[in-house]
Scaffold this motif. Structure first.
Motif, PDB file in Angstrom:
ATOM      1  N   ARG A   1     -38.758  35.131 -15.318  1.00 18.59           N
ATOM      2  CA  ARG A   1     -39.449  35.111 -16.601  1.00 18.59           C
ATOM      3  C   ARG A   1     -39.123  33.806 -17.323  1.00 18.59           C
ATOM      4  O   ARG A   1     -38.128  33.169 -17.035  1.00 18.59           O
ATOM      5  CB  ARG A   1     -38.961  36.278 -17.459  1.00 18.59           C
ATOM      6  CG  ARG A   1     -39.199  37.623 -16.841  1.00 18.59           C
ATOM      7  CD  ARG A   1     -38.579  38.735 -17.647  1.00 18.59           C
ATOM      8  NE  ARG A   1     -38.344  38.256 -19.012  1.00 18.59           N
ATOM      9  CZ  ARG A   1     -37.583  38.836 -19.912  1.00 18.59           C
ATOM     10  NH1 ARG A   1     -36.957  39.914 -19.632  1.00 18.59           N
ATOM     11  NH2 ARG A   1     -37.419  38.354 -21.100  1.00 18.59           N
ATOM     12  N   HIS A   2     -39.956  33.442 -18.260  1.00 19.80           N
ATOM     13  CA  HIS A   2     -39.677  32.260 -19.069  1.00 19.80           C
ATOM     14  C   HIS A   2     -40.027  32.568 -20.519  1.00 19.80           C
ATOM     15  O   HIS A   2     -40.849  33.444 -20.797  1.00 19.80           O
ATOM     16  CB  HIS A   2     -40.447  31.038 -18.563  1.00 19.80           C
ATOM     17  CG  HIS A   2     -41.923  31.230 -18.544  1.00 19.80           C
ATOM     18  ND1 HIS A   2     -42.716  31.055 -19.642  1.00 19.80           N
ATOM     19  CD2 HIS A   2     -42.741  31.637 -17.553  1.00 19.80           C
ATOM     20  CE1 HIS A   2     -43.966  31.314 -19.331  1.00 19.80           C
ATOM     21  NE2 HIS A   2     -44.010  31.676 -18.064  1.00 19.80           N
ATOM     22  N   PRO A   3     -39.404  31.856 -21.455  1.00 20.31           N
ATOM     23  CA  PRO A   3     -39.722  32.102 -22.859  1.00 20.31           C
ATOM     24  C   PRO A   3     -41.176  31.758 -23.151  1.00 20.31           C
ATOM     25  O   PRO A   3     -41.754  30.875 -22.519  1.00 20.31           O
ATOM     26  CB  PRO A   3     -38.793  31.171 -23.630  1.00 20.31           C
ATOM     27  CG  PRO A   3     -37.913  30.519 -22.637  1.00 20.31           C
ATOM     28  CD  PRO A   3     -38.402  30.834 -21.282  1.00 20.31           C
ATOM     29  N   THR A   4     -41.776  32.445 -24.102  1.00 26.49           N
ATOM     30  CA  THR A   4     -43.153  32.159 -24.475  1.00 26.49           C
ATOM     31  C   THR A   4     -43.244  31.606 -25.897  1.00 26.49           C
ATOM     32  O   THR A   4     -44.313  31.217 -26.339  1.00 26.49           O
ATOM     33  CB  THR A   4     -44.015  33.430 -24.380  1.00 26.49           C
ATOM     34  OG1 THR A   4     -43.435  34.449 -25.201  1.00 26.49           O
ATOM     35  CG2 THR A   4     -44.118  33.902 -22.938  1.00 26.49           C
ATOM     36  N   GLU A   5     -42.119  31.589 -26.610  1.00 28.97           N
ATOM     37  CA  GLU A   5     -42.091  31.043 -27.957  1.00 28.97           C
ATOM     38  C   GLU A   5     -40.726  30.417 -28.203  1.00 28.97           C
ATOM     39  O   GLU A   5     -39.718  30.872 -27.668  1.00 28.97           O
ATOM     40  CB  GLU A   5     -42.338  32.150 -28.978  1.00 28.97           C
ATOM     41  CG  GLU A   5     -42.455  31.638 -30.396  1.00 28.97           C
ATOM     42  CD  GLU A   5     -42.816  32.732 -31.363  1.00 28.97           C
ATOM     43  OE1 GLU A   5     -41.883  33.318 -31.941  1.00 28.97           O
ATOM     44  OE2 GLU A   5     -44.019  32.998 -31.525  1.00 28.97           O
ATOM     45  N   ARG A   6     -40.700  29.359 -29.022  1.00 27.12           N
ATOM     46  CA  ARG A   6     -39.429  28.754 -29.395  1.00 27.12           C
ATOM     47  C   ARG A   6     -39.533  28.250 -30.831  1.00 27.12           C
ATOM     48  O   ARG A   6     -40.611  27.914 -31.310  1.00 27.12           O
ATOM     49  CB  ARG A   6     -39.032  27.635 -28.441  1.00 27.12           C
ATOM     50  CG  ARG A   6     -39.996  26.457 -28.398  1.00 27.12           C
ATOM     51  CD  ARG A   6     -39.563  25.473 -27.341  1.00 27.12           C
ATOM     52  NE  ARG A   6     -40.425  24.277 -27.345  1.00 27.12           N
ATOM     53  CZ  ARG A   6     -40.310  23.290 -26.497  1.00 27.12           C
ATOM     54  NH1 ARG A   6     -39.381  23.345 -25.548  1.00 27.12           N
ATOM     55  NH2 ARG A   6     -41.104  22.244 -26.561  1.00 27.12           N
TER      56      ARG A   6
ATOM     57  N   HIS B   1     -45.510  27.722 -28.970  1.00 27.64           N
ATOM     58  CA  HIS B   1     -45.734  28.775 -27.979  1.00 27.64           C
ATOM     59  C   HIS B   1     -46.154  28.133 -26.660  1.00 27.64           C
ATOM     60  O   HIS B   1     -46.694  27.036 -26.638  1.00 27.64           O
ATOM     61  CB  HIS B   1     -46.791  29.783 -28.458  1.00 27.64           C
ATOM     62  CG  HIS B   1     -48.164  29.196 -28.554  1.00 27.64           C
ATOM     63  ND1 HIS B   1     -48.607  28.516 -29.666  1.00 27.64           N
ATOM     64  CD2 HIS B   1     -49.183  29.152 -27.678  1.00 27.64           C
ATOM     65  CE1 HIS B   1     -49.836  28.086 -29.456  1.00 27.64           C
ATOM     66  NE2 HIS B   1     -50.214  28.465 -28.257  1.00 27.64           N
ATOM     67  N   TRP B   2     -45.884  28.831 -25.575  1.00 34.70           N
ATOM     68  CA  TRP B   2     -46.214  28.337 -24.241  1.00 34.70           C
ATOM     69  C   TRP B   2     -47.676  28.624 -23.948  1.00 34.70           C
ATOM     70  O   TRP B   2     -48.145  29.746 -24.059  1.00 34.70           O
ATOM     71  CB  TRP B   2     -45.340  28.981 -23.186  1.00 34.70           C
ATOM     72  CG  TRP B   2     -45.652  28.480 -21.817  1.00 34.70           C
ATOM     73  CD1 TRP B   2     -46.333  29.140 -20.841  1.00 34.70           C
ATOM     74  CD2 TRP B   2     -45.329  27.195 -21.275  1.00 34.70           C
ATOM     75  NE1 TRP B   2     -46.437  28.356 -19.718  1.00 34.70           N
ATOM     76  CE2 TRP B   2     -45.831  27.145 -19.962  1.00 34.70           C
ATOM     77  CE3 TRP B   2     -44.651  26.088 -21.772  1.00 34.70           C
ATOM     78  CZ2 TRP B   2     -45.681  26.040 -19.145  1.00 34.70           C
ATOM     79  CZ3 TRP B   2     -44.501  24.989 -20.953  1.00 34.70           C
ATOM     80  CH2 TRP B   2     -45.015  24.965 -19.658  1.00 34.70           C
TER      81      TRP B   2
ATOM     82  N   TRP C   1     -45.942  23.334 -23.943  1.00 37.03           N
ATOM     83  CA  TRP C   1     -45.687  23.930 -25.247  1.00 37.03           C
ATOM     84  C   TRP C   1     -46.711  23.400 -26.233  1.00 37.03           C
ATOM     85  O   TRP C   1     -47.034  22.218 -26.240  1.00 37.03           O
ATOM     86  CB  TRP C   1     -44.279  23.583 -25.716  1.00 37.03           C
ATOM     87  CG  TRP C   1     -43.216  24.270 -24.909  1.00 37.03           C
ATOM     88  CD1 TRP C   1     -42.491  23.740 -23.887  1.00 37.03           C
ATOM     89  CD2 TRP C   1     -42.778  25.608 -25.049  1.00 37.03           C
ATOM     90  NE1 TRP C   1     -41.633  24.675 -23.381  1.00 37.03           N
ATOM     91  CE2 TRP C   1     -41.791  25.837 -24.083  1.00 37.03           C
ATOM     92  CE3 TRP C   1     -43.128  26.654 -25.896  1.00 37.03           C
ATOM     93  CZ2 TRP C   1     -41.134  27.055 -23.951  1.00 37.03           C
ATOM     94  CZ3 TRP C   1     -42.477  27.865 -25.764  1.00 37.03           C
ATOM     95  CH2 TRP C   1     -41.495  28.057 -24.796  1.00 37.03           C
TER      96      TRP C   1
ATOM     97  N   ILE D   1     -32.123  28.093 -28.327  1.00 38.55           N
ATOM     98  CA  ILE D   1     -31.676  28.496 -26.986  1.00 38.55           C
ATOM     99  C   ILE D   1     -30.206  28.879 -27.120  1.00 38.55           C
ATOM    100  O   ILE D   1     -29.364  28.040 -27.387  1.00 38.55           O
ATOM    101  CB  ILE D   1     -31.850  27.339 -25.974  1.00 38.55           C
ATOM    102  CG1 ILE D   1     -33.322  26.945 -25.894  1.00 38.55           C
ATOM    103  CG2 ILE D   1     -31.312  27.745 -24.613  1.00 38.55           C
ATOM    104  CD1 ILE D   1     -33.556  25.658 -25.151  1.00 38.55           C
TER     105      ILE D   1
ATOM    106  N   PHE E   1     -31.496  35.021 -23.765  1.00 34.50           N
ATOM    107  CA  PHE E   1     -32.689  35.244 -22.952  1.00 34.50           C
ATOM    108  C   PHE E   1     -32.284  35.409 -21.490  1.00 34.50           C
ATOM    109  O   PHE E   1     -31.508  34.634 -20.952  1.00 34.50           O
ATOM    110  CB  PHE E   1     -33.654  34.070 -23.085  1.00 34.50           C
ATOM    111  CG  PHE E   1     -34.929  34.257 -22.297  1.00 34.50           C
ATOM    112  CD1 PHE E   1     -35.964  35.033 -22.795  1.00 34.50           C
ATOM    113  CD2 PHE E   1     -35.076  33.686 -21.056  1.00 34.50           C
ATOM    114  CE1 PHE E   1     -37.111  35.237 -22.077  1.00 34.50           C
ATOM    115  CE2 PHE E   1     -36.244  33.862 -20.317  1.00 34.50           C
ATOM    116  CZ  PHE E   1     -37.251  34.637 -20.842  1.00 34.50           C
TER     117      PHE E   1
ATOM    118  N   PRO F   1     -33.567  35.237 -17.796  1.00 35.82           N
ATOM    119  CA  PRO F   1     -34.733  34.768 -17.042  1.00 35.82           C
ATOM    120  C   PRO F   1     -35.093  35.603 -15.817  1.00 35.82           C
ATOM    121  O   PRO F   1     -36.198  35.566 -15.356  1.00 35.82           O
ATOM    122  CB  PRO F   1     -34.348  33.355 -16.623  1.00 35.82           C
ATOM    123  CG  PRO F   1     -32.863  33.360 -16.611  1.00 35.82           C
ATOM    124  CD  PRO F   1     -32.443  34.332 -17.680  1.00 35.82           C
TER     125      PRO F   1
END
Length: 65
Positions: free
Chosen positions: A13-18, A28-29, A36, A54, A58, A60
């Protein structure tokens, strides 16, 4: 004696927002653009040296049985 086998799928998985912890910029991704993108309602500065949220919480890799 039979073999017992547990089939576990591992999914990356990967983050979709930062969010930048300095200026509050939100991104957002975008999977289509593979990059991004700045959120439309985002605040923040384009001149900030962004420090993204970060923190190690999270995870991954997710397993499912």
């Amino acid at each position: 004696m039979g073999d017992s086998h547990i089939d576990m799928s591992i999914r990356l998985r990967h983050p979709t927002e930062r969010v930048c912890e300095r200026c509050g910029r939100t991104e957002h991704w975008d999977a289509d653009a593979e990059s991004w993108q700045v959120a439309t309602d985002s605040v923040g500065s384009i001149y900030c040296i962004h420090e993204w949220d970060i923190n190690g919480s999270f995870v991954p890799f997710k397993t499912s049985a």
